[in-house]
Scaffold this motif. Sequence first.
Motif, PDB file in Angstrom:
ATOM      1  N   ILE A  93       0.855  -1.192   0.000  1.00 46.56           N
ATOM      2  CA  ILE A  93       0.000   0.000   0.000  1.00 46.56           C
ATOM      3  C   ILE A  93       0.886   1.236   0.000  1.00 46.56           C
ATOM      4  O   ILE A  93       1.905   1.281   0.669  1.00 46.56           O
ATOM      5  CB  ILE A  93      -1.005   0.028   1.176  1.00 46.56           C
ATOM      6  N   GLU A  94       0.478   2.232  -0.800  1.00 52.33           N
ATOM      7  CA  GLU A  94       1.204   3.501  -0.927  1.00 52.33           C
ATOM      8  C   GLU A  94       0.193   4.640  -0.899  1.00 52.33           C
ATOM      9  O   GLU A  94      -0.731   4.664  -1.711  1.00 52.33           O
ATOM     10  CB  GLU A  94       1.966   3.546  -2.252  1.00 52.33           C
ATOM     11  N   VAL A  96      -2.229   5.394   1.177  1.00 55.31           N
ATOM     12  CA  VAL A  96      -3.584   4.918   1.452  1.00 55.31           C
ATOM     13  C   VAL A  96      -3.953   5.304   2.879  1.00 55.31           C
ATOM     14  O   VAL A  96      -3.174   5.121   3.804  1.00 55.31           O
ATOM     15  CB  VAL A  96      -3.684   3.384   1.256  1.00 55.31           C
ATOM     16  N   LYS A  97      -5.147   5.839   3.043  1.00 54.01           N
ATOM     17  CA  LYS A  97      -5.673   6.180   4.367  1.00 54.01           C
ATOM     18  C   LYS A  97      -6.817   5.219   4.665  1.00 54.01           C
ATOM     19  O   LYS A  97      -7.727   5.064   3.851  1.00 54.01           O
ATOM     20  CB  LYS A  97      -6.185   7.618   4.386  1.00 54.01           C
ATOM     21  N   ILE A 116       4.156  -1.692   3.631  1.00 58.94           N
ATOM     22  CA  ILE A 116       3.601  -0.347   3.763  1.00 58.94           C
ATOM     23  C   ILE A 116       4.669   0.629   3.292  1.00 58.94           C
ATOM     24  O   ILE A 116       5.693   0.796   3.940  1.00 58.94           O
ATOM     25  CB  ILE A 116       3.211  -0.062   5.231  1.00 58.94           C
ATOM     26  N   ASN A 120       1.183   6.763   4.340  1.00 54.05           N
ATOM     27  CA  ASN A 120      -0.103   6.129   4.598  1.00 54.05           C
ATOM     28  C   ASN A 120      -0.621   6.585   5.952  1.00 54.05           C
ATOM     29  O   ASN A 120       0.122   7.113   6.769  1.00 54.05           O
ATOM     30  CB  ASN A 120       0.059   4.603   4.623  1.00 54.05           C
ATOM     31  N   ASP A 146       2.896   6.111  10.723  1.00 55.41           N
ATOM     32  CA  ASP A 146       1.684   6.209   9.912  1.00 55.41           C
ATOM     33  C   ASP A 146       0.504   5.515  10.584  1.00 55.41           C
ATOM     34  O   ASP A 146      -0.632   5.683  10.174  1.00 55.41           O
ATOM     35  CB  ASP A 146       1.888   5.567   8.534  1.00 55.41           C
TER      36      ASP A 146
END
Length: 163
Positions: A93-94, A96-97, A116, A120, A146
């Motif tokens: 994931i890059e 991404v919230k 990760i 993020n 993060d």
Amino acid sequence: CADDVEALQDAIDEAEPGTDIEFRGTCGPIEIDVDGLTIEGKGTDPIITNPGEIDAVISIEGAHNLTLVDFEVEGNGTAEFGIVIEDGAFVTIEAVKVANATDAQVFVTTSSTLKIDGDNELGVDGNEVGLLVSGNSFALSDDANDIVAETAIECEFGSTFVQ
């Protein structure tokens, strides 16, 4: 996705391994089992959310080399998990919230791996768990800051988190 919340799921279902999929607007929950996809949000506020009580907003089952880039996952206080990664999946994931799931924002289980990368945000203050790693799984992050939930990281059942 604005007029068709299932458009992203339809694109995933039709995708061949190695496909890049871009979406805009708000999409409904998705399930991914295709290897090598990149799913990237474009435009202003790309969001994947849930319409009601569900287990996970994004469910990833066994997909390898999957990359999620530049969007928000919204649990709306009714999804148990924002993202579930299971059955030996390998996911990156890059930017991404993930927020407002009732249990863990991201749940990595059953011999799966999460990488990760970049900027993020997993959870918001007051969420239960930002990242839950379980069942002989592995998570790697370049910045554990993060993960901002009440319990940032929880590992159990032979699992590992590395920063």
